[in-house]
Design a protein around this motif. Sequence first.
Motif, PDB file in Angstrom:
ATOM      1  N   ALA A  89     -18.327 -21.916 -18.050  1.00 12.27           N
ATOM      2  CA  ALA A  89     -18.731 -21.614 -16.674  1.00 12.27           C
ATOM      3  C   ALA A  89     -20.218 -21.883 -16.461  1.00 12.27           C
ATOM      4  O   ALA A  89     -20.617 -22.444 -15.431  1.00 12.27           O
ATOM      5  CB  ALA A  89     -18.405 -20.158 -16.335  1.00 12.27           C
ATOM      6  N   LYS A  90     -21.030 -21.507 -17.420  1.00 14.54           N
ATOM      7  CA  LYS A  90     -22.465 -21.767 -17.291  1.00 14.54           C
ATOM      8  C   LYS A  90     -22.742 -23.265 -17.152  1.00 14.54           C
ATOM      9  O   LYS A  90     -23.601 -23.680 -16.363  1.00 14.54           O
ATOM     10  CB  LYS A  90     -23.217 -21.198 -18.497  1.00 14.54           C
ATOM     11  CG  LYS A  90     -23.395 -19.689 -18.479  1.00 14.54           C
ATOM     12  CD  LYS A  90     -24.361 -19.279 -19.581  1.00 14.54           C
ATOM     13  CE  LYS A  90     -24.804 -17.842 -19.399  1.00 14.54           C
ATOM     14  NZ  LYS A  90     -25.895 -17.470 -20.314  1.00 14.54           N
ATOM     15  N   LYS A  91     -22.002 -24.062 -17.890  1.00 17.42           N
ATOM     16  CA  LYS A  91     -22.195 -25.515 -17.818  1.00 17.42           C
ATOM     17  C   LYS A  91     -21.758 -26.051 -16.453  1.00 17.42           C
ATOM     18  O   LYS A  91     -22.434 -26.907 -15.875  1.00 17.42           O
ATOM     19  CB  LYS A  91     -21.424 -26.209 -18.926  1.00 17.42           C
ATOM     20  CG  LYS A  91     -21.670 -27.721 -18.991  1.00 17.42           C
ATOM     21  CD  LYS A  91     -20.952 -28.362 -20.156  1.00 17.42           C
ATOM     22  CE  LYS A  91     -21.338 -29.835 -20.315  1.00 17.42           C
ATOM     23  NZ  LYS A  91     -21.128 -30.632 -19.091  1.00 17.42           N
ATOM     24  N   TRP A  92     -20.641 -25.559 -15.916  1.00 13.63           N
ATOM     25  CA  TRP A  92     -20.194 -26.019 -14.597  1.00 13.63           C
ATOM     26  C   TRP A  92     -21.250 -25.741 -13.533  1.00 13.63           C
ATOM     27  O   TRP A  92     -21.527 -26.594 -12.695  1.00 13.63           O
ATOM     28  CB  TRP A  92     -18.877 -25.340 -14.217  1.00 13.63           C
ATOM     29  CG  TRP A  92     -17.710 -25.736 -15.072  1.00 13.63           C
ATOM     30  CD1 TRP A  92     -17.477 -26.957 -15.633  1.00 13.63           C
ATOM     31  CD2 TRP A  92     -16.636 -24.886 -15.486  1.00 13.63           C
ATOM     32  NE1 TRP A  92     -16.312 -26.928 -16.358  1.00 13.63           N
ATOM     33  CE2 TRP A  92     -15.772 -25.683 -16.293  1.00 13.63           C
ATOM     34  CE3 TRP A  92     -16.300 -23.556 -15.258  1.00 13.63           C
ATOM     35  CZ2 TRP A  92     -14.600 -25.168 -16.859  1.00 13.63           C
ATOM     36  CZ3 TRP A  92     -15.136 -23.046 -15.815  1.00 13.63           C
ATOM     37  CH2 TRP A  92     -14.309 -23.835 -16.605  1.00 13.63           C
TER      38      TRP A  92
ATOM     39  N   TYR B 106     -26.632 -16.614 -12.430  1.00 11.09           N
ATOM     40  CA  TYR B 106     -26.507 -15.448 -13.303  1.00 11.09           C
ATOM     41  C   TYR B 106     -25.024 -15.130 -13.507  1.00 11.09           C
ATOM     42  O   TYR B 106     -24.334 -14.753 -12.557  1.00 11.09           O
ATOM     43  CB  TYR B 106     -27.228 -14.238 -12.699  1.00 11.09           C
ATOM     44  CG  TYR B 106     -28.715 -14.449 -12.504  1.00 11.09           C
ATOM     45  CD1 TYR B 106     -29.611 -14.193 -13.538  1.00 11.09           C
ATOM     46  CD2 TYR B 106     -29.209 -14.902 -11.291  1.00 11.09           C
ATOM     47  CE1 TYR B 106     -30.974 -14.391 -13.365  1.00 11.09           C
ATOM     48  CE2 TYR B 106     -30.570 -15.100 -11.106  1.00 11.09           C
ATOM     49  CZ  TYR B 106     -31.445 -14.850 -12.144  1.00 11.09           C
ATOM     50  OH  TYR B 106     -32.790 -15.050 -11.963  1.00 11.09           O
ATOM     51  N   TYR B 107     -24.575 -15.295 -14.734  1.00 11.49           N
ATOM     52  CA  TYR B 107     -23.190 -14.979 -15.080  1.00 11.49           C
ATOM     53  C   TYR B 107     -23.106 -13.487 -15.397  1.00 11.49           C
ATOM     54  O   TYR B 107     -23.788 -12.991 -16.288  1.00 11.49           O
ATOM     55  CB  TYR B 107     -22.768 -15.800 -16.308  1.00 11.49           C
ATOM     56  CG  TYR B 107     -21.303 -15.709 -16.673  1.00 11.49           C
ATOM     57  CD1 TYR B 107     -20.761 -14.546 -17.214  1.00 11.49           C
ATOM     58  CD2 TYR B 107     -20.460 -16.801 -16.500  1.00 11.49           C
ATOM     59  CE1 TYR B 107     -19.429 -14.472 -17.566  1.00 11.49           C
ATOM     60  CE2 TYR B 107     -19.117 -16.740 -16.851  1.00 11.49           C
ATOM     61  CZ  TYR B 107     -18.609 -15.565 -17.381  1.00 11.49           C
ATOM     62  OH  TYR B 107     -17.283 -15.498 -17.724  1.00 11.49           O
TER      63      TYR B 107
ATOM     64  N   GLU C   1     -19.273  -9.308 -27.783  1.00 12.87           N
ATOM     65  CA  GLU C   1     -19.102 -10.755 -27.809  1.00 12.87           C
ATOM     66  C   GLU C   1     -19.663 -11.390 -26.546  1.00 12.87           C
ATOM     67  O   GLU C   1     -20.377 -12.400 -26.603  1.00 12.87           O
ATOM     68  CB  GLU C   1     -17.620 -11.116 -27.963  1.00 12.87           C
ATOM     69  CG  GLU C   1     -17.337 -12.602 -28.045  1.00 12.87           C
ATOM     70  CD  GLU C   1     -17.852 -13.241 -29.317  1.00 12.87           C
ATOM     71  OE1 GLU C   1     -18.169 -14.461 -29.291  1.00 12.87           O
ATOM     72  OE2 GLU C   1     -17.936 -12.546 -30.353  1.00 12.87           O
ATOM     73  N   ALA C   2     -19.365 -10.819 -25.397  1.00  5.76           N
ATOM     74  CA  ALA C   2     -19.829 -11.391 -24.129  1.00  5.76           C
ATOM     75  C   ALA C   2     -21.354 -11.398 -24.047  1.00  5.76           C
ATOM     76  O   ALA C   2     -21.963 -12.385 -23.605  1.00  5.76           O
ATOM     77  CB  ALA C   2     -19.236 -10.618 -22.960  1.00  5.76           C
TER      78      ALA C   2
ATOM     79  N   ILE D 100     -25.812 -12.825 -20.688  1.00  2.52           N
ATOM     80  CA  ILE D 100     -25.138 -12.576 -19.412  1.00  2.52           C
ATOM     81  C   ILE D 100     -25.565 -11.223 -18.854  1.00  2.52           C
ATOM     82  O   ILE D 100     -26.367 -10.503 -19.452  1.00  2.52           O
ATOM     83  CB  ILE D 100     -23.608 -12.619 -19.568  1.00  2.52           C
ATOM     84  CG1 ILE D 100     -23.134 -11.461 -20.467  1.00  2.52           C
ATOM     85  CG2 ILE D 100     -23.146 -13.967 -20.098  1.00  2.52           C
ATOM     86  CD1 ILE D 100     -21.663 -11.171 -20.349  1.00  2.52           C
ATOM     87  N   HIS D 101     -24.960 -10.877 -17.734  1.00  4.23           N
ATOM     88  CA  HIS D 101     -25.266  -9.634 -17.039  1.00  4.23           C
ATOM     89  C   HIS D 101     -23.966  -8.855 -16.831  1.00  4.23           C
ATOM     90  O   HIS D 101     -22.894  -9.330 -17.189  1.00  4.23           O
ATOM     91  CB  HIS D 101     -25.984  -9.957 -15.729  1.00  4.23           C
ATOM     92  CG  HIS D 101     -27.172 -10.849 -15.941  1.00  4.23           C
ATOM     93  ND1 HIS D 101     -28.430 -10.374 -16.216  1.00  4.23           N
ATOM     94  CD2 HIS D 101     -27.266 -12.216 -15.992  1.00  4.23           C
ATOM     95  CE1 HIS D 101     -29.259 -11.387 -16.409  1.00  4.23           C
ATOM     96  NE2 HIS D 101     -28.574 -12.521 -16.278  1.00  4.23           N
TER      97      HIS D 101
END
Length: 481
Positions: A60-63, A78-79, A94-95, A100-101
Motif C-alpha cells: 500500500a505504501k508503494k501504491w 500516513y498509513y 508486526e504492523a 505506521i500509525h
Amino acid sequence: MNIRYRDLIDQTYHFPQEEFALVDDSLSFHDIPLMELAKKYGSPLKFAYLPKISANIQRAKKWFADAMGKLDYQGNYYYSYCTKSSHFQHVLHEALKNDIHIETSSAFDINIVELLRQRGKIKDDTYVICNGFKRAQYIDNIARLINNGHENCIPIIDNYEEIELLADEITDPFKIGIRIASEEEPKFEFYTSRLGIGYKSIVPFYEEQIKNNDKVELKMLHFFINTGIRDNAYYWNELLKCLKVYVRLKKVCPTLDSLNIGGGFPTKNSLAFEFDYAYMVYEIINQIKMACDEAEVPVPHIFTEFGSFTVGESGGAIYKVLYQKQQNDREKWNMIDSSFITTLPDSWAINKRFIMLPINRWNDEYERVLLGGLTCDSDDYYNSEQHMNAIYLPKFKRDKELYIGFFNIGAYQETIGGFGGLQHCLIPHPKYLLIDRDEEGNLTTTLFKEQQSAGQMLKILGYQQEVDQSAETNRKEVLEA
C-alpha cells in the motif's frame, strides 16, 4: 477424463498463485506445508502468518508513493492500522515494524497504545487517530494520553458534545478531526451513517465550536463509507461530496491540513479475485488533487486506516472432515471438527466469503458437498452463498483423512467470535499458531494458545468453585489409595 480435484482447479482458475501451490497432492500457503502443520498440531487449528502483514503494508505504501510521484502531489501519506480488525500483540508488533500509525475505536484501545508506547513500539511522532462515539472512559483515556505528552493523538469528533468533554479533561491545547456522516449506499436500511456529523453541518459546526476556541486546533477531516473503497459510482460520488466539504472548510480553517479517507481496501476472497489497487489509489489521489487545484487550496496530507487489508490475508484455519451425512438424494454434508459460528462468525452472520481449499488429496476424484459445523444450530454451515460457487472437495472416504483450509480470515473473526471466552454450544476455540520467518527466511512456529479446555469454560460460567472442589476430592482419593 479430468476427474481429479486438481483438474477442477486447473480448469477453473489460474493456479498456482502467489500464495498457493501444490507439493505432490498437498497444499502449501506462502510455502507453509499445511499438512505438516495439521499432523504436528492436530485440528482444528488456526494460524497467523505474520510476514504477510508487513508485506501488505509495504504494498500500500508503494501504491501511494507511486501515485503521488506521478501526480506531483505535494502532501504526505500516513498509513494507519485500524486496531479493531485484530488487537493481538503479535499483530500490532508486526504492523508497527513498518513505520505506521494507529487508529482506535474504544477506551481500552488507549490502554494498548500506552503499553506499546512504554515499550518503544509507538514513538512520540506516531499518530493515534481516535474514532468512535466517546463516552466517559474513552474521553478520560484520550485525555490521559495527550496530557502525558502524546501530542499526535487526534480525537475525531463524532458528535456535538465531544469537544467540550475533551476540553474539560485535557490540560493544554490539542488537535482534533471531524468525521463526515456519509450517506449510505441506496440498498442500506438507513440513509445516513450514525457516525460523524452531516455534510451540510460541518462548516457551521466549525464556525460555532472551533473557530474561536483557543484550546482546539482542527487538523483533519475524516471520510469513510461502510462499503469500503470500490470502483463504482456510489464511492466516487461520496468522495467528491467529501472533497467539496474539505475545500469549503479549508478556506475558512487555515489549520486544516489532512484528509483521512478511512479504510476499506478489499481482501482476496476467491482464487478468481481481481482488484486494481494501484489504479484505485492513483484515481483517489488524482480526484483529491483536481478538487484542490480547482478550488485553489493546498492539497491535504492523506491518511488511511486499513484494517482488514493489513491483517486479513495473514490468517488461516485448518479443519478435518469427520464424517459425511447423506441427507437426501442431492445433499451431502461434510461435518468438520469445529464450528463456523464460533471460528468464522462472519461466514454465517454476513455471508462473508473466504477462500476454502482442501489441504490434501488433490489427486483424488471430487464431489459436490455442503459443509456443516459441530453445533446443533441450523445456521452453522458454509455453502455456495458464502463461497461464491458450489463447494467441491475430494470425495469423502472413511479410510483416507481429508483436511480443508480457510484462508484470509485474519481480520475480526477472533474478536467477534470471542477468543478465549464462551463459545456457542461450548465448542472449544481451536489451537492458535503464530508463523514467522527468521533472519535467514526459515519458517518458525510458536503455539500462541492451546485449544480451550472444559475447565476454562466452566470457570467463565461460574462453575470453578465446584470444579476446584471436585479436583481436590479426586486428589485426596488418589492419595488415600
